[in-house]
Motif scaffolding. Structure first.
Motif, PDB file in Angstrom:
ATOM      1  N   MET A   1       2.077  31.703   4.072  1.00 58.01           N
ATOM      2  CA  MET A   1       3.079  31.163   3.178  1.00 58.01           C
ATOM      3  C   MET A   1       2.552  31.211   1.749  1.00 58.01           C
ATOM      4  SD  MET A   1       5.033  27.615   3.947  1.00 58.01           S
ATOM      5  CE  MET A   1       6.509  27.827   4.850  1.00 58.01           C
ATOM      6  N   ARG A   2       3.404  31.634   0.844  1.00 57.51           N
ATOM      7  CA  ARG A   2       3.018  31.708  -0.562  1.00 57.51           C
ATOM      8  C   ARG A   2       3.085  30.323  -1.196  1.00 57.51           C
ATOM      9  NH1 ARG A   2       6.797  36.142  -0.009  1.00 57.51           N
ATOM     10  NH2 ARG A   2       8.304  34.771  -0.988  1.00 57.51           N
ATOM     11  N   PRO A   3       2.343  30.096  -2.316  1.00 56.57           N
ATOM     12  CA  PRO A   3       2.331  28.772  -2.957  1.00 56.57           C
ATOM     13  C   PRO A   3       3.717  28.300  -3.387  1.00 56.57           C
ATOM     14  CG  PRO A   3       0.556  30.122  -3.836  1.00 56.57           C
ATOM     15  CD  PRO A   3       1.364  31.005  -2.940  1.00 56.57           C
ATOM     16  N   GLU A   4       4.576  29.215  -3.864  1.00 53.10           N
ATOM     17  CA  GLU A   4       5.917  28.785  -4.281  1.00 53.10           C
ATOM     18  C   GLU A   4       6.751  28.312  -3.097  1.00 53.10           C
ATOM     19  OE1 GLU A   4       5.931  33.266  -3.834  1.00 53.10           O
ATOM     20  OE2 GLU A   4       4.737  31.892  -5.005  1.00 53.10           O
ATOM     21  N   GLU A   5       6.476  28.842  -1.896  1.00 49.02           N
ATOM     22  CA  GLU A   5       7.173  28.365  -0.704  1.00 49.02           C
ATOM     23  C   GLU A   5       6.716  26.962  -0.330  1.00 49.02           C
ATOM     24  OE1 GLU A   5       6.266  31.460   2.041  1.00 49.02           O
ATOM     25  OE2 GLU A   5       8.028  32.635   1.499  1.00 49.02           O
ATOM     26  N   HIS A   6       5.440  26.647  -0.554  1.00 47.64           N
ATOM     27  CA  HIS A   6       4.954  25.289  -0.309  1.00 47.64           C
ATOM     28  C   HIS A   6       5.626  24.298  -1.253  1.00 47.64           C
ATOM     29  CE1 HIS A   6       1.948  25.865   2.749  1.00 47.64           C
ATOM     30  NE2 HIS A   6       1.465  26.912   2.096  1.00 47.64           N
ATOM     31  N   ARG A   7       5.791  24.686  -2.526  1.00 47.25           N
ATOM     32  CA  ARG A   7       6.455  23.791  -3.488  1.00 47.25           C
ATOM     33  C   ARG A   7       7.909  23.573  -3.083  1.00 47.25           C
ATOM     34  NH1 ARG A   7       3.450  26.643  -7.351  1.00 47.25           N
ATOM     35  NH2 ARG A   7       5.224  27.998  -7.775  1.00 47.25           N
ATOM     36  N   LEU A   8       8.596  24.637  -2.666  1.00 50.55           N
ATOM     37  CA  LEU A   8       9.976  24.500  -2.223  1.00 50.55           C
ATOM     38  C   LEU A   8      10.058  23.573  -1.017  1.00 50.55           C
ATOM     39  CD1 LEU A   8      12.977  25.317  -2.286  1.00 50.55           C
ATOM     40  CD2 LEU A   8      12.362  27.211  -0.785  1.00 50.55           C
ATOM     41  N   GLY A   9       9.118  23.745  -0.071  1.00 52.16           N
ATOM     42  CA  GLY A   9       9.101  22.894   1.113  1.00 52.16           C
ATOM     43  C   GLY A   9       8.872  21.433   0.767  1.00 52.16           C
ATOM     44  N   ALA A  10       7.972  21.174  -0.177  1.00 51.02           N
ATOM     45  CA  ALA A  10       7.700  19.792  -0.588  1.00 51.02           C
ATOM     46  C   ALA A  10       8.925  19.186  -1.261  1.00 51.02           C
ATOM     47  CB  ALA A  10       6.503  19.750  -1.532  1.00 51.02           C
ATOM     48  N   TRP A  11       9.584  19.945  -2.133  1.00 54.11           N
ATOM     49  CA  TRP A  11      10.790  19.426  -2.793  1.00 54.11           C
ATOM     50  C   TRP A  11      11.910  19.189  -1.796  1.00 54.11           C
ATOM     51  CZ3 TRP A  11      11.053  16.997  -7.076  1.00 54.11           C
ATOM     52  CH2 TRP A  11      10.159  17.269  -8.087  1.00 54.11           C
ATOM     53  N   LEU A  12      12.024  20.048  -0.800  1.00 55.85           N
ATOM     54  CA  LEU A  12      13.061  19.863   0.202  1.00 55.85           C
ATOM     55  C   LEU A  12      12.792  18.616   1.046  1.00 55.85           C
ATOM     56  CD1 LEU A  12      15.678  20.905   1.305  1.00 55.85           C
ATOM     57  CD2 LEU A  12      14.403  22.354   2.854  1.00 55.85           C
ATOM     58  N   LEU A  13      11.531  18.354   1.355  1.00 58.96           N
ATOM     59  CA  LEU A  13      11.198  17.131   2.100  1.00 58.96           C
ATOM     60  C   LEU A  13      11.598  15.889   1.310  1.00 58.96           C
ATOM     61  CD1 LEU A  13       7.711  18.032   3.601  1.00 58.96           C
ATOM     62  CD2 LEU A  13       9.916  17.970   4.769  1.00 58.96           C
ATOM     63  N   VAL A  14      11.377  15.921   0.003  1.00 59.05           N
ATOM     64  CA  VAL A  14      11.787  14.797  -0.853  1.00 59.05           C
ATOM     65  C   VAL A  14      13.305  14.703  -0.891  1.00 59.05           C
ATOM     66  CG1 VAL A  14      11.779  13.927  -3.220  1.00 59.05           C
ATOM     67  CG2 VAL A  14       9.677  14.824  -2.216  1.00 59.05           C
ATOM     68  N   ALA A  15      13.971  15.853  -1.052  1.00 56.88           N
ATOM     69  CA  ALA A  15      15.437  15.859  -1.114  1.00 56.88           C
ATOM     70  C   ALA A  15      16.055  15.344   0.182  1.00 56.88           C
ATOM     71  CB  ALA A  15      15.942  17.268  -1.424  1.00 56.88           C
ATOM     72  N   LEU A  16      15.448  15.647   1.307  1.00 53.94           N
ATOM     73  CA  LEU A  16      15.951  15.139   2.580  1.00 53.94           C
ATOM     74  C   LEU A  16      15.704  13.641   2.737  1.00 53.94           C
ATOM     75  CD1 LEU A  16      14.835  17.997   5.007  1.00 53.94           C
ATOM     76  CD2 LEU A  16      17.180  17.418   4.361  1.00 53.94           C
ATOM     77  N   ALA A  17      14.665  13.132   2.102  1.00 49.90           N
ATOM     78  CA  ALA A  17      14.330  11.708   2.228  1.00 49.90           C
ATOM     79  C   ALA A  17      15.218  10.820   1.360  1.00 49.90           C
ATOM     80  CB  ALA A  17      12.867  11.481   1.868  1.00 49.90           C
ATOM     81  N   VAL A  18      15.707  11.335   0.243  1.00 52.75           N
ATOM     82  CA  VAL A  18      16.470  10.498  -0.701  1.00 52.75           C
ATOM     83  C   VAL A  18      17.708   9.870  -0.057  1.00 52.75           C
ATOM     84  CG1 VAL A  18      17.837  10.564  -2.830  1.00 52.75           C
ATOM     85  CG2 VAL A  18      15.562  11.587  -2.767  1.00 52.75           C
ATOM     86  N   PRO A  19      18.596  10.631   0.623  1.00 54.19           N
ATOM     87  CA  PRO A  19      19.756   9.966   1.234  1.00 54.19           C
ATOM     88  C   PRO A  19      19.377   8.980   2.330  1.00 54.19           C
ATOM     89  CG  PRO A  19      19.853  12.349   1.596  1.00 54.19           C
ATOM     90  CD  PRO A  19      18.649  12.065   0.781  1.00 54.19           C
ATOM     91  N   ARG A  20      18.306   9.259   3.062  1.00 60.44           N
ATOM     92  CA  ARG A  20      17.866   8.330   4.111  1.00 60.44           C
ATOM     93  C   ARG A  20      17.414   7.017   3.490  1.00 60.44           C
ATOM     94  NH1 ARG A  20      20.703   8.883   7.173  1.00 60.44           N
ATOM     95  NH2 ARG A  20      21.630  10.490   5.986  1.00 60.44           N
ATOM     96  N   LEU A  21      16.617   7.095   2.419  1.00 61.01           N
ATOM     97  CA  LEU A  21      16.149   5.870   1.753  1.00 61.01           C
ATOM     98  C   LEU A  21      17.308   5.104   1.145  1.00 61.01           C
ATOM     99  CD1 LEU A  21      12.892   7.210   0.071  1.00 61.01           C
ATOM    100  CD2 LEU A  21      13.076   5.637   2.004  1.00 61.01           C
ATOM    101  N   ALA A  22      18.257   5.831   0.547  1.00 61.31           N
ATOM    102  CA  ALA A  22      19.419   5.162  -0.051  1.00 61.31           C
ATOM    103  C   ALA A  22      20.213   4.415   1.021  1.00 61.31           C
ATOM    104  CB  ALA A  22      20.304   6.179  -0.763  1.00 61.31           C
ATOM    105  N   ARG A  23      20.389   5.028   2.172  1.00 57.36           N
ATOM    106  CA  ARG A  23      21.156   4.370   3.227  1.00 57.36           C
ATOM    107  C   ARG A  23      20.398   3.179   3.803  1.00 57.36           C
ATOM    108  NH1 ARG A  23      24.312   6.843   8.448  1.00 57.36           N
ATOM    109  NH2 ARG A  23      24.569   4.835   9.432  1.00 57.36           N
TER     110      ARG A  23
END
Length: 106
Positions: A1-23
């Protein structure tokens, strides 16, 4: 996996967590949590899914919830937390499966 894919994966994990935390933090109780809590209480009391109580899905979450409420105690807020964690873990799993499918040669 390239470094930019790791950054995308980390941002997606955060993006998936935001609605869960809000709820989880939102003070309103959601309707499906009543059914989840009722099924979890039934499983904790030893009742069997499909035979002793109505169950529209696989009972894994009920069994995990039964173990969870013996520690955390039965409440709508604890079921909201468990539901949020289950949805988040499922979302991350689907993301990981998607990554595996993309990396696989056709």
């Amino acid at each position: 996996m390239r470094p930019e894919e790791h950054r995308l994966g980390a941002w997606l994990l955060v993006a998936l967590a935001v609605p869960r935390l809000a709820r989880i933090l939102y003070p309103q109780v959601w309707p499906e949590d009543d059914v989840l809590l009722q099924n979890v209480l039934a499983a904790a009391r030893g009742l069997r899914p499909y035979l002793d109580y109505a169950q529209p899905q696989m009972p894994l979450l009920d069994w995990i919830g039964a173990a969870y409420i013996t520690v955390a105690g039965p409440s709508h807020r604890s079921m909201e937390f468990l539901n949020g964690v289950a949805i988040y873990v499922t979302s991350v799993g689907v993301f990981r499966l998607g990554l595996l499918a993309i990396d696989r040669p056709s």
